[in-house]
Scaffold this motif. Structure first.
Motif, PDB file in Angstrom:
ATOM      1  N   VAL A  64       0.875  -1.244  -0.108  1.00 46.60           N
ATOM      2  CA  VAL A  64       0.042  -0.075   0.312  1.00 46.60           C
ATOM      3  C   VAL A  64       0.953   1.203   0.042  1.00 46.60           C
ATOM      4  O   VAL A  64       1.755   1.342   0.884  1.00 46.60           O
ATOM      5  CB  VAL A  64      -0.961   0.081   1.245  1.00 46.60           C
ATOM      6  CG1 VAL A  64      -1.778   1.404   1.290  1.00 46.60           C
ATOM      7  CG2 VAL A  64      -1.740  -1.025   1.257  1.00 46.60           C
ATOM      8  N   ASP A  65       0.729   2.215  -1.080  1.00 43.32           N
ATOM      9  CA  ASP A  65       1.660   3.237  -1.162  1.00 43.32           C
ATOM     10  C   ASP A  65       0.965   4.486  -0.472  1.00 43.32           C
ATOM     11  O   ASP A  65       1.722   5.436  -0.212  1.00 43.32           O
ATOM     12  CB  ASP A  65       1.778   3.501  -2.599  1.00 43.32           C
ATOM     13  CG  ASP A  65       2.398   2.360  -3.488  1.00 43.32           C
ATOM     14  OD1 ASP A  65       3.430   2.230  -3.048  1.00 43.32           O
ATOM     15  OD2 ASP A  65       2.230   2.066  -4.447  1.00 43.32           O
ATOM     16  N   LEU A  66      -0.620   4.363  -0.507  1.00 47.69           N
ATOM     17  CA  LEU A  66      -1.298   5.579   0.128  1.00 47.69           C
ATOM     18  C   LEU A  66      -2.368   4.893   1.080  1.00 47.69           C
ATOM     19  O   LEU A  66      -3.057   4.293   0.181  1.00 47.69           O
ATOM     20  CB  LEU A  66      -1.362   6.591  -0.842  1.00 47.69           C
ATOM     21  CG  LEU A  66      -2.484   7.838  -0.438  1.00 47.69           C
ATOM     22  CD1 LEU A  66      -1.274   8.798   0.410  1.00 47.69           C
ATOM     23  CD2 LEU A  66      -3.042   8.535  -1.757  1.00 47.69           C
ATOM     24  N   VAL A  67      -2.623   5.521   2.045  1.00 49.10           N
ATOM     25  CA  VAL A  67      -3.942   5.041   2.683  1.00 49.10           C
ATOM     26  C   VAL A  67      -4.817   6.308   2.879  1.00 49.10           C
ATOM     27  O   VAL A  67      -4.485   7.412   3.068  1.00 49.10           O
ATOM     28  CB  VAL A  67      -3.238   4.851   4.496  1.00 49.10           C
ATOM     29  CG1 VAL A  67      -4.911   4.796   5.114  1.00 49.10           C
ATOM     30  CG2 VAL A  67      -2.588   3.591   4.461  1.00 49.10           C
ATOM     31  N   TYR A  68      -5.840   5.815   2.235  1.00 52.79           N
ATOM     32  CA  TYR A  68      -6.955   6.943   2.125  1.00 52.79           C
ATOM     33  C   TYR A  68      -8.019   6.797   3.045  1.00 52.79           C
ATOM     34  O   TYR A  68      -8.671   5.739   3.124  1.00 52.79           O
ATOM     35  CB  TYR A  68      -7.752   6.830   0.687  1.00 52.79           C
ATOM     36  CG  TYR A  68      -9.070   7.689   0.766  1.00 52.79           C
ATOM     37  CD1 TYR A  68      -8.857   9.045   0.591  1.00 52.79           C
ATOM     38  CD2 TYR A  68     -10.119   7.065   0.678  1.00 52.79           C
ATOM     39  CE1 TYR A  68     -10.079   9.734   0.406  1.00 52.79           C
ATOM     40  CE2 TYR A  68     -11.486   7.729   0.501  1.00 52.79           C
ATOM     41  CZ  TYR A  68     -11.415   9.002   0.439  1.00 52.79           C
ATOM     42  OH  TYR A  68     -12.479   9.688   0.300  1.00 52.79           O
ATOM     43  N   VAL A  69      -8.291   7.872   3.954  1.00 54.06           N
ATOM     44  CA  VAL A  69      -9.013   7.553   5.350  1.00 54.06           C
ATOM     45  C   VAL A  69     -10.454   8.168   4.835  1.00 54.06           C
ATOM     46  O   VAL A  69     -10.789   9.117   5.049  1.00 54.06           O
ATOM     47  CB  VAL A  69      -8.292   8.377   6.372  1.00 54.06           C
ATOM     48  CG1 VAL A  69      -9.204   8.167   7.596  1.00 54.06           C
ATOM     49  CG2 VAL A  69      -7.104   7.634   6.756  1.00 54.06           C
ATOM     50  N   VAL A 124      -7.189   6.198  13.282  1.00 58.64           N
ATOM     51  CA  VAL A 124      -6.632   5.521  11.997  1.00 58.64           C
ATOM     52  C   VAL A 124      -5.318   6.162  11.284  1.00 58.64           C
ATOM     53  O   VAL A 124      -4.360   5.632  10.948  1.00 58.64           O
ATOM     54  CB  VAL A 124      -7.586   5.141  11.216  1.00 58.64           C
ATOM     55  CG1 VAL A 124      -8.157   6.455  10.339  1.00 58.64           C
ATOM     56  CG2 VAL A 124      -7.086   4.178  10.304  1.00 58.64           C
ATOM     57  N   THR A 125      -5.516   7.455  11.417  1.00 62.07           N
ATOM     58  CA  THR A 125      -4.296   8.166  10.716  1.00 62.07           C
ATOM     59  C   THR A 125      -3.135   8.326  11.670  1.00 62.07           C
ATOM     60  O   THR A 125      -2.163   7.960  11.217  1.00 62.07           O
ATOM     61  CB  THR A 125      -4.871   9.782  10.619  1.00 62.07           C
ATOM     62  OG1 THR A 125      -6.007   9.916   9.799  1.00 62.07           O
ATOM     63  CG2 THR A 125      -3.692  10.545   9.845  1.00 62.07           C
ATOM     64  N   ARG A 126      -3.315   8.324  12.823  1.00 64.41           N
ATOM     65  CA  ARG A 126      -2.035   8.125  13.686  1.00 64.41           C
ATOM     66  C   ARG A 126      -1.460   6.798  13.569  1.00 64.41           C
ATOM     67  O   ARG A 126      -0.248   6.767  13.550  1.00 64.41           O
ATOM     68  CB  ARG A 126      -2.498   8.470  15.268  1.00 64.41           C
ATOM     69  CG  ARG A 126      -1.460   8.338  16.001  1.00 64.41           C
ATOM     70  CD  ARG A 126      -1.769   8.625  17.513  1.00 64.41           C
ATOM     71  NE  ARG A 126      -0.670   8.947  18.376  1.00 64.41           N
ATOM     72  CZ  ARG A 126      -0.166   7.777  19.439  1.00 64.41           C
ATOM     73  NH1 ARG A 126      -0.684   6.431  18.812  1.00 64.41           N
ATOM     74  NH2 ARG A 126       0.885   7.900  19.903  1.00 64.41           N
ATOM     75  N   GLU A 127      -2.308   5.798  13.511  1.00 64.08           N
ATOM     76  CA  GLU A 127      -1.816   4.257  13.348  1.00 64.08           C
ATOM     77  C   GLU A 127      -1.042   4.365  12.148  1.00 64.08           C
ATOM     78  O   GLU A 127      -0.028   3.780  12.008  1.00 64.08           O
ATOM     79  CB  GLU A 127      -2.743   3.561  13.357  1.00 64.08           C
ATOM     80  CG  GLU A 127      -2.258   1.926  13.474  1.00 64.08           C
ATOM     81  CD  GLU A 127      -3.568   0.896  13.368  1.00 64.08           C
ATOM     82  OE1 GLU A 127      -3.184  -0.391  13.366  1.00 64.08           O
ATOM     83  OE2 GLU A 127      -4.698   1.434  13.652  1.00 64.08           O
TER      84      GLU A 127
END
Length: 324
Positions: free
Chosen positions: A63-68, A78-81
């Protein structure tokens, strides 16, 4: 760029549709709190990986980018994690529940030197440059008044009515109106005030905000989760005005001259959904080794959140995660 989508609501679906229409980005994985939900979402949108927890998606090395794409109330954890796992993130608007959470997350991203962006999609669209060029070229003279409305009839949706989900119109809709002003003016804000009508649960359902800029521009903007708004934005100057048909996803700009004489209509490029520009901006920023997008700097994300905090204090609209 392989994108991992956190959440399976309608906004996550819009992200999947967008990514499926791009060639340089891929809807690679989806994460939900339940495996069955993730499996159904992945099957519907042709996504390769489905995870029954957010942590499992974040741990995927591909995964290159996490979209929240969760509600505002769940962005922080979730962003902190993800940042602690050194995963670049694109976080839906409103970025966090409040300015304190925003500063903590931005500080963490800076400390770890991990890319982080707010998914306020209007900031990334090419129409922004078009409007800025029209203003700077003098087509409407000196701007003095900005008006904007965004309204949707949302009924009794939990994400609007519940304090624990950071409800109300401001974080969901008013954020677009505030960004509309900030996108097209360089002047600092001298003062901001406003009023709202609240639900029985204490959330703002319809609000109005008046902003005075130091260069003399006045902005009157409003948002509502109770009605079908015209969603129009107007930038009025000494020699004419610009009418933007939809501040939530502009499709046309009407240019009028003196005495409101019609001059021309400018149409935006054809879109997949309009979300594609934020994903492409993130991809380019990662290629360029940036830790924040050019289109929506971290300082601006924090400033907008501080404005909304100030308004909520005036209105006594509070969330459980507010500490003051």
């Amino acid at each position: 760029m392989k994108v991992g989508i956190i959440g399976t609501g309608w906004i996550a679906e819009k992200a999947a549709i967008t990514l499926n229409g791009l060639t340089d980005c891929e809807a690679y994985a989806v994460g939900s709190r339940q495996q069955e939900t993730a499996d159904k979402f992945a099957a519907k949108w042709d996504i390769k990986k489905a995870y029954g927890s957010y942590a499992a998606l974040i741990a995927d090395p591909d995964v290159d980018l996490v979209y929240v794409g969760t509600p505002h109330s769940h962005h922080y954890d979730v962003t902190r994690e993800a940042l602690l796992a050194s995963k670049p993130c694109l976080v839906e608007k409103a970025f966090m529940a409040n300015a304190q959470q925003t500063k903590e997350i931005l500080d963490l991203a800076h400390e770890r030197k991990v890319f982080l962006a707010e998914a306020i999609w209007t900031r990334y669209q090419p129409v922004v440059a078009t409007v800025r060029d029209l203003i700077s070229s003098g087509r409407i003279g000196q701007p003095h008044l900005i008006t904007a409305t965004l309204g949707y009839s949302m009924g009794e949706k939990p994400r609007i009515m519940r304090p624990d989900l950071c409800g109300g119109a401001l974080l969901d809709l008013g954020v677009y109106a505030l960004n509309f002003v900030r996108m097209f003016t360089d002047s600092d804000i001298a003062s901001i005030d406003g009023y709202c009508v609240k639900s029985a649960t204490g959330m703002d359902l319809t609000n109005t905000m008046t902003i005075i800029l130091k260069d003399g521009i006045v902005a009157n903007v409003q948002s509502s989760a109770q009605c079908v708004g015209d969603n129009i934005g107007v930038i009025a100057g000494t020699e004419g005005n610009l009418i933007i048909d939809n501040i939530n996803n502009p499709q046309t700009i009407t240019v009028n001259g003196p005495n409101r004489t019609y001059i021309e209509t400018i149409r935006v490029p054809q879109q997949i959904t309009g979300y594609e520009y934020q994903f492409l901006a993130c991809r380019q920023a990662l290629i360029d080794g940036l830790t924040e997008p050019r289109e929506m700097p971290h300082a601006e994300t924090l400033y907008i959140m501080q404005l909304m905090d100030d308004l909520r204090r005036k209105w006594d609209v509070r969330y459980p995660m507010d500490k003051d």
